[in-house]
Design an enzyme around this catalytic site. Sequence first.
Site, PDB file in Angstrom:
ATOM      1  N   GLU A   1       0.852  -1.195   0.000  1.00 49.22           N
ATOM      2  CA  GLU A   1       0.000   0.000   0.000  1.00 49.22           C
ATOM      3  C   GLU A   1       0.891   1.249   0.000  1.00 49.22           C
ATOM      4  O   GLU A   1       1.857   1.327   0.755  1.00 49.22           O
ATOM      5  CB  GLU A   1      -0.917  -0.036   1.236  1.00 49.22           C
ATOM      6  CG  GLU A   1      -1.620   1.259   1.586  1.00 49.22           C
ATOM      7  CD  GLU A   1      -2.491   1.850   0.472  1.00 49.22           C
ATOM      8  OE1 GLU A   1      -3.283   1.123  -0.137  1.00 49.22           O
ATOM      9  OE2 GLU A   1      -2.349   3.068   0.211  1.00 49.22           O
TER      10      GLU A   1
ATOM     11  N   ARG B   1     -16.770   4.862   5.439  1.00 44.55           N
ATOM     12  CA  ARG B   1     -15.685   4.137   4.760  1.00 44.55           C
ATOM     13  C   ARG B   1     -14.581   3.701   5.723  1.00 44.55           C
ATOM     14  O   ARG B   1     -14.126   2.561   5.687  1.00 44.55           O
ATOM     15  CB  ARG B   1     -15.067   5.019   3.668  1.00 44.55           C
ATOM     16  CG  ARG B   1     -15.931   5.129   2.439  1.00 44.55           C
ATOM     17  CD  ARG B   1     -15.351   6.131   1.463  1.00 44.55           C
ATOM     18  NE  ARG B   1     -16.253   6.341   0.359  1.00 44.55           N
ATOM     19  CZ  ARG B   1     -16.164   5.740  -0.825  1.00 44.55           C
ATOM     20  NH1 ARG B   1     -15.187   4.899  -1.060  1.00 44.55           N
ATOM     21  NH2 ARG B   1     -17.033   5.970  -1.768  1.00 44.55           N
TER      22      ARG B   1
ATOM     23  N   ARG C   1     -19.467  16.863  -1.800  1.00 42.95           N
ATOM     24  CA  ARG C   1     -19.693  15.872  -0.739  1.00 42.95           C
ATOM     25  C   ARG C   1     -19.479  16.524   0.617  1.00 42.95           C
ATOM     26  O   ARG C   1     -18.540  17.296   0.796  1.00 42.95           O
ATOM     27  CB  ARG C   1     -18.708  14.704  -0.880  1.00 42.95           C
ATOM     28  CG  ARG C   1     -18.804  14.014  -2.208  1.00 42.95           C
ATOM     29  CD  ARG C   1     -17.719  12.973  -2.359  1.00 42.95           C
ATOM     30  NE  ARG C   1     -18.097  11.706  -1.740  1.00 42.95           N
ATOM     31  CZ  ARG C   1     -17.295  10.648  -1.685  1.00 42.95           C
ATOM     32  NH1 ARG C   1     -16.071  10.713  -2.155  1.00 42.95           N
ATOM     33  NH2 ARG C   1     -17.702   9.527  -1.143  1.00 42.95           N
TER      34      ARG C   1
ATOM     35  N   ASP D   1     -11.578  -0.675  -8.789  1.00 45.19           N
ATOM     36  CA  ASP D   1     -11.514   0.558  -9.577  1.00 45.19           C
ATOM     37  C   ASP D   1     -10.343   0.569 -10.552  1.00 45.19           C
ATOM     38  O   ASP D   1     -10.377   1.304 -11.540  1.00 45.19           O
ATOM     39  CB  ASP D   1     -11.403   1.776  -8.646  1.00 45.19           C
ATOM     40  CG  ASP D   1     -12.774   2.331  -8.277  1.00 45.19           C
ATOM     41  OD1 ASP D   1     -13.773   1.625  -8.497  1.00 45.19           O
ATOM     42  OD2 ASP D   1     -12.840   3.469  -7.771  1.00 45.19           O
TER      43      ASP D   1
ATOM     44  N   ALA E   1     -17.968   0.046  -5.262  1.00 45.61           N
ATOM     45  CA  ALA E   1     -17.327  -0.785  -4.235  1.00 45.61           C
ATOM     46  C   ALA E   1     -17.903  -2.195  -4.260  1.00 45.61           C
ATOM     47  O   ALA E   1     -17.180  -3.180  -4.065  1.00 45.61           O
ATOM     48  CB  ALA E   1     -17.514  -0.152  -2.861  1.00 45.61           C
TER      49      ALA E   1
HETATM   50  C1  LIG Z   1     -18.368  10.439  -5.003  1.00 44.01           C
HETATM   51  C2  LIG Z   1     -18.288   8.930  -4.960  1.00 44.01           C
HETATM   52  C3  LIG Z   1     -19.290   8.209  -4.307  1.00 44.01           C
HETATM   53  C4  LIG Z   1     -19.269   6.806  -4.321  1.00 44.01           C
HETATM   54  N1  LIG Z   1     -20.270   6.129  -3.702  1.00 44.01           N
HETATM   55  C5  LIG Z   1     -20.300   4.786  -3.774  1.00 44.01           C
HETATM   56  C6  LIG Z   1     -21.352   4.057  -3.158  1.00 44.01           C
HETATM   57  O1  LIG Z   1     -22.245   4.618  -2.529  1.00 44.01           O
HETATM   58  N2  LIG Z   1     -21.335   2.698  -3.280  1.00 44.01           N
HETATM   59  C7  LIG Z   1     -20.344   2.033  -3.948  1.00 44.01           C
HETATM   60  O2  LIG Z   1     -20.392   0.786  -4.025  1.00 44.01           O
HETATM   61  N3  LIG Z   1     -19.325   2.699  -4.508  1.00 44.01           N
HETATM   62  C8  LIG Z   1     -19.274   4.051  -4.444  1.00 44.01           C
HETATM   63  N4  LIG Z   1     -18.244   4.722  -5.006  1.00 44.01           N
HETATM   64  C9  LIG Z   1     -17.172   3.956  -5.669  1.00 44.01           C
HETATM   65  C10 LIG Z   1     -16.220   3.350  -4.648  1.00 44.01           C
HETATM   66  O3  LIG Z   1     -15.716   4.358  -3.811  1.00 44.01           O
HETATM   67  C11 LIG Z   1     -15.055   2.655  -5.360  1.00 44.01           C
HETATM   68  O4  LIG Z   1     -15.553   1.848  -6.399  1.00 44.01           O
HETATM   69  C12 LIG Z   1     -14.254   1.769  -4.403  1.00 44.01           C
HETATM   70  O5  LIG Z   1     -13.803   2.509  -3.298  1.00 44.01           O
HETATM   71  C13 LIG Z   1     -13.076   1.152  -5.152  1.00 44.01           C
HETATM   72  O6  LIG Z   1     -12.257   0.443  -4.269  1.00 44.01           O
HETATM   73  P1  LIG Z   1     -10.815  -0.025  -4.732  1.00 44.01           P
HETATM   74  O7  LIG Z   1     -10.242  -0.754  -3.575  1.00 44.01           O
HETATM   75  O8  LIG Z   1     -10.883  -0.708  -6.039  1.00 44.01           O
HETATM   76  O9  LIG Z   1      -9.993   1.319  -5.001  1.00 44.01           O
HETATM   77  P2  LIG Z   1      -9.558   2.461  -3.974  1.00 44.01           P
HETATM   78  O10 LIG Z   1     -10.531   2.609  -2.883  1.00 44.01           O
HETATM   79  O11 LIG Z   1      -9.241   3.658  -4.796  1.00 44.01           O
HETATM   80  O12 LIG Z   1      -8.211   1.902  -3.318  1.00 44.01           O
HETATM   81  C14 LIG Z   1      -6.990   1.933  -4.002  1.00 44.01           C
HETATM   82  C15 LIG Z   1      -5.864   1.762  -2.992  1.00 44.01           C
HETATM   83  O13 LIG Z   1      -4.635   1.660  -3.713  1.00 44.01           O
HETATM   84  C16 LIG Z   1      -3.664   2.528  -3.149  1.00 44.01           C
HETATM   85  N5  LIG Z   1      -2.766   2.923  -4.240  1.00 44.01           N
HETATM   86  C17 LIG Z   1      -3.034   3.759  -5.274  1.00 44.01           C
HETATM   87  N6  LIG Z   1      -1.965   3.851  -6.091  1.00 44.01           N
HETATM   88  C18 LIG Z   1      -1.007   3.043  -5.567  1.00 44.01           C
HETATM   89  C19 LIG Z   1       0.322   2.707  -5.960  1.00 44.01           C
HETATM   90  N7  LIG Z   1       0.887   3.224  -7.064  1.00 44.01           N
HETATM   91  N8  LIG Z   1       1.026   1.844  -5.188  1.00 44.01           N
HETATM   92  C20 LIG Z   1       0.473   1.293  -4.062  1.00 44.01           C
HETATM   93  N9  LIG Z   1      -0.782   1.584  -3.644  1.00 44.01           N
HETATM   94  C21 LIG Z   1      -1.509   2.445  -4.388  1.00 44.01           C
HETATM   95  C22 LIG Z   1      -4.479   3.687  -2.578  1.00 44.01           C
HETATM   96  O14 LIG Z   1      -3.765   4.369  -1.567  1.00 44.01           O
HETATM   97  C23 LIG Z   1      -5.710   2.948  -2.049  1.00 44.01           C
HETATM   98  O15 LIG Z   1      -5.508   2.473  -0.744  1.00 44.01           O
HETATM   99  C24 LIG Z   1     -18.216   6.116  -4.994  1.00 44.01           C
HETATM  100  C25 LIG Z   1     -17.189   6.837  -5.610  1.00 44.01           C
HETATM  101  C26 LIG Z   1     -17.217   8.230  -5.598  1.00 44.01           C
HETATM  102  C27 LIG Z   1     -16.099   8.982  -6.283  1.00 44.01           C
END
Ligand SMILES: Cc1cc2nc3c(=O)[nH]c(=O)nc-3n(C[C@H](O)[C@H](O)[C@H](O)COP(=O)(O)OP(=O)(O)OC[C@H]3O[C@@H](n4cnc5c(N)ncnc54)[C@H](O)[C@@H]3O)c2cc1C
Length: 428
Positions: free
Chosen positions: A42, A122, A202, A315, A328
């Site tokens: 991370e 979150r 937000r 994502d 998510a």
């Molecule tokens: C305004 C908004 C509202 C939302 N509301 C909802 C909702 O109500 N319900 C829902 O299901 N989804 C919602 N989402 C979408 C949801 O937030 C995301 O789909 C979800 O958090 C994705 O999770 P993830 O673990 O794939 O990515 P992320 O949460 O982005 O996690 C990525 C991780 O990787 C780390 N990272 C990044 N780059 C690197 C690197 N180069 N090296 C090492 N680590 C790195 C980051 O620090 C982070 O910890 C919303 C999104 C937004 C923008």
Amino acid sequence: MAPKYELHPERKYSIAIVGGGIGGLCTAIGLLHQGVPVHIYEAAPAFAEIGAGVSLGPNAARAMKLIDSKIYDGFCRCRTNNSWPDRQHYWFSFRKGEDTSSKFGTRFYDMWCETGQSSVHRARFLDELVALVPSEIAHFGKRLESVQDKGDKVIIRFGDGTSAEHSALIGCDGIKSKVRIALFGNDHPAAHAVFTGKYAYRGLIPMEEAAKLMGDELARNSQMYLGHGGHILTFPIEQGKTMNVVAFGTKEDGKWEDPEWVKPLDRAQMEKDYEGWVEATRQILSLMQKPDMWALFNHPPTPTYFKNRVCILGDAAHASGPHNGAGASQAIEDALIMSRVMARVFNAADVPRAFAAYDRVRRPRSQYQVKMAYEGGLLYDLQLPGYMDDWDKVKELLSTKQHWIWNHDLEADIREVERIFAEETARL
Ligand SMILES: Cc1cc2nc3c(=O)[nH]c(=O)nc-3n(C[C@H](O)[C@H](O)[C@H](O)COP(=O)(O)OP(=O)(O)OC[C@H]3O[C@@H](n4cnc5c(N)ncnc54)[C@H](O)[C@@H]3O)c2cc1C
């Protein structure tokens, strides 16, 4: 202390996960639960989430149970539903945000589902996931810089000058994924996320203040106010102590040129965006604390989620606008399918076949979600061609809009990923 996982002694390989958000942590827990050795890298100094509430639907709840019931238990400990007993199963009550014949905007449709508006703070949910991850597999301050797939192993290099070698890599590094860029190349048309034309303000409101001004019904139960070019949603989080607010708007020129995607709020601009809307919405905006503005981006579809031993998830693979409340939950579904197919892998050489099966099962559904989230934004902003502000048509579409997400048969997906993997293995 994290539970003890029994790693299968015949598994002589290890998986690197880059990124410890909801996607990365659920995948790590799922893999450990299946006895697959894994390490998480991370970038941040600790696991952390930005933003406040995230709403998780019935499909997410089922996926959690199927990955590891402890994830679901953690979710139950921190989830918040609507306060009123007769609204427990409501996802949102939809209101006409510009219909000033009523102070609160005429309520024209109630959408409901098994779990209702089930949202978590979150950071609280992440804490529940972190509690299931043994500390020795988590490595912090590791910002991925480059990926080298050597055919039989993957070398990952970090910004702090260190590197690690694993049998395979799952990139869970979010919307600006470095792993995605490594897979497709910086110039590939789908390597980077593109602006959706929408943005979101937000913020949070202490529930007592919201209830005093707007009354219990509106404050303590989820509401969505639709209008031309924007919509505002509110739902309770933190066991009803706080109201989460997201107010969406349209950037008329469709462009976002600022390299920053999250900006401090311009309160005057926000108020202008909803000028003439019903009193309840103006009350919400006036009470929002620590608000910020998020530009909303999504990913163009890629032709695959993997190449050889490198794969993307959450994502990093399919970032979408938030209009289905499903980004998510798609990451959690990915984690389920990934962990179930990896459970079948005993030799590192079989990993690419497992990634291929994951790709076949997960890519169509998750990419469709990106497309439908975009259309959902248009629907809520009364801009969807064929629907616009025809309230009867909008209502009709709302009545089925979320079904394909919420009612999806995840157990059939598990059977399918296992079948594909077994068939491809038998072909060798
Ligand atoms: C305004 C908004 C509202 C939302 N509301 C909802 C909702 O109500 N319900 C829902 O299901 N989804 C919602 N989402 C979408 C949801 O937030 C995301 O789909 C979800 O958090 C994705 O999770 P993830 O673990 O794939 O990515 P992320 O949460 O982005 O996690 C990525 C991780 O990787 C780390 N990272 C990044 N780059 C690197 C690197 N180069 N090296 C090492 N680590 C790195 C980051 O620090 C982070 O910890 C919303 C999104 C937004 C923008």
